[in-house]
Enzyme design. Sequence first.
Site, short mmCIF file in Angstrom:
data_model
loop_
_atom_site.label_atom_id
_atom_site.label_comp_id
_atom_site.label_asym_id
_atom_site.label_seq_id
_atom_site.Cartn_x
_atom_site.Cartn_y
_atom_site.Cartn_z
N GLY A 300 66.30 -0.62 -14.20
CA GLY A 300 67.59 -0.50 -13.53
C GLY A 300 67.47 0.17 -12.17
N ASP A 301 66.59 1.16 -12.09
CA ASP A 301 66.38 1.85 -10.81
C ASP A 301 65.77 0.89 -9.80
OD1 ASP A 301 67.05 4.02 -12.37
OD2 ASP A 301 64.98 4.72 -12.60
N ALA A 302 64.84 0.06 -10.27
CA ALA A 302 64.19 -0.91 -9.39
C ALA A 302 65.20 -1.94 -8.91
CB ALA A 302 63.04 -1.60 -10.12
N GLY A 305 67.15 -0.44 -6.27
CA GLY A 305 66.33 -0.31 -5.06
C GLY A 305 66.28 -1.60 -4.26
#
Length: 346
Positions: A300-302, A305
């Site tokens: 999810g962070d990627a 990003g």
Amino acid sequence: MAAPQGYPLLCLENPLLDIQARGDDALLEKYGLKANDAILAEDKHMGIYEDLLARDAKLIPGGAAQNTARGAQYLLPEQSVVYIGCIGKDKYGEVLKKTCEEAGVHTEYRIDEAQPTGKCGVVITGHHRSMCTHLAAANEYKIEHLKQPEIWSLVEKAQVYYVGGYHLTVCVPAIIALGEEAAAKNKTFMLSISAPFIAQFFKDQLDSVLPYTDYTFCNETEAIAYSEGHQWGTEDITEIAKKLAQLPKKNTQRPRVAIVTQGTLPTIVAIGSATGTVEVKEFKVREISKEAINDTNGAGDAFAGGFCAGIVAGKSLDDSIDMGQWLASKSIQELGPSYPFPKQTY
Ligand code: 26A
């Protein structure tokens, strides 16, 4: 030294070192953890870091928005991203700083003299991950640190803000200060809900910052937790996305966009409008074979990003979503929240 022209994307949250190892049901049970969750560590959890290290844990730079910052910089020209948070005066803090430097992310860490750098125990079981975070120094970020002239000038020079919802447990005034700056100057403000417990137990804090968001990110479990917490009476992801897009908004010059990822299922995007209508779009994920998946921690962070990179680069919403899905598919083939090296191009 900070670049004199500043950085278009500014990210704020909790810098953590991930201590990640494969676990089993017995380990989850010992600490009363769910297979797939993120929580704040209490006294009874403090042994987990030693237990993970005894299982040959890997030390991986983490902290959700720090992963997003590294991900966005991966796709953007040099000197595009600055990351802010608080670390301790220790080896783990050094590791985080070095990793960001190598990724080309400029850091403006506050260094706390008393507390160690925060850490996150990550227990991997199959394709699940359970995270247990001891914030320590990361909890010591205060509004006055953000308001220091050399830091605030970077805030003023930035065009896009990305805040990890996990920071709602640390310093709400700092998040609001960024939101106010964005709203006053018609800049872009993005926030991820980050975890179900934020929607459940930090509900008021979350609701105090959502009016500033131009883009609200969450996954399906966070969406459902938000809906439950607000008695919306629905677990339908499209309905929840629509309602998130229609929540009150400070800056009426931009529509609210709610983006809900759902693992391998399509990403649901709801786009609000001043007239109250909502448009919904669905985007298929970039599928990769099961064997190619290393671990999904940080997917999810990627995604966020890659998406931020698209927005910063002036791409369309559709293209930015695709950049998020591309980066997420790359990250899950790596160990933890990391990106391929040597660099692959989108
Ligand atoms: C306050 N909490 C609980 C947290 C976190 C967190 N980052 C900031 N604050 N709990 C887990 N993480 C990070 O989430 C990433 C995966 O999405 C982990 O450090 C991990 O890198």
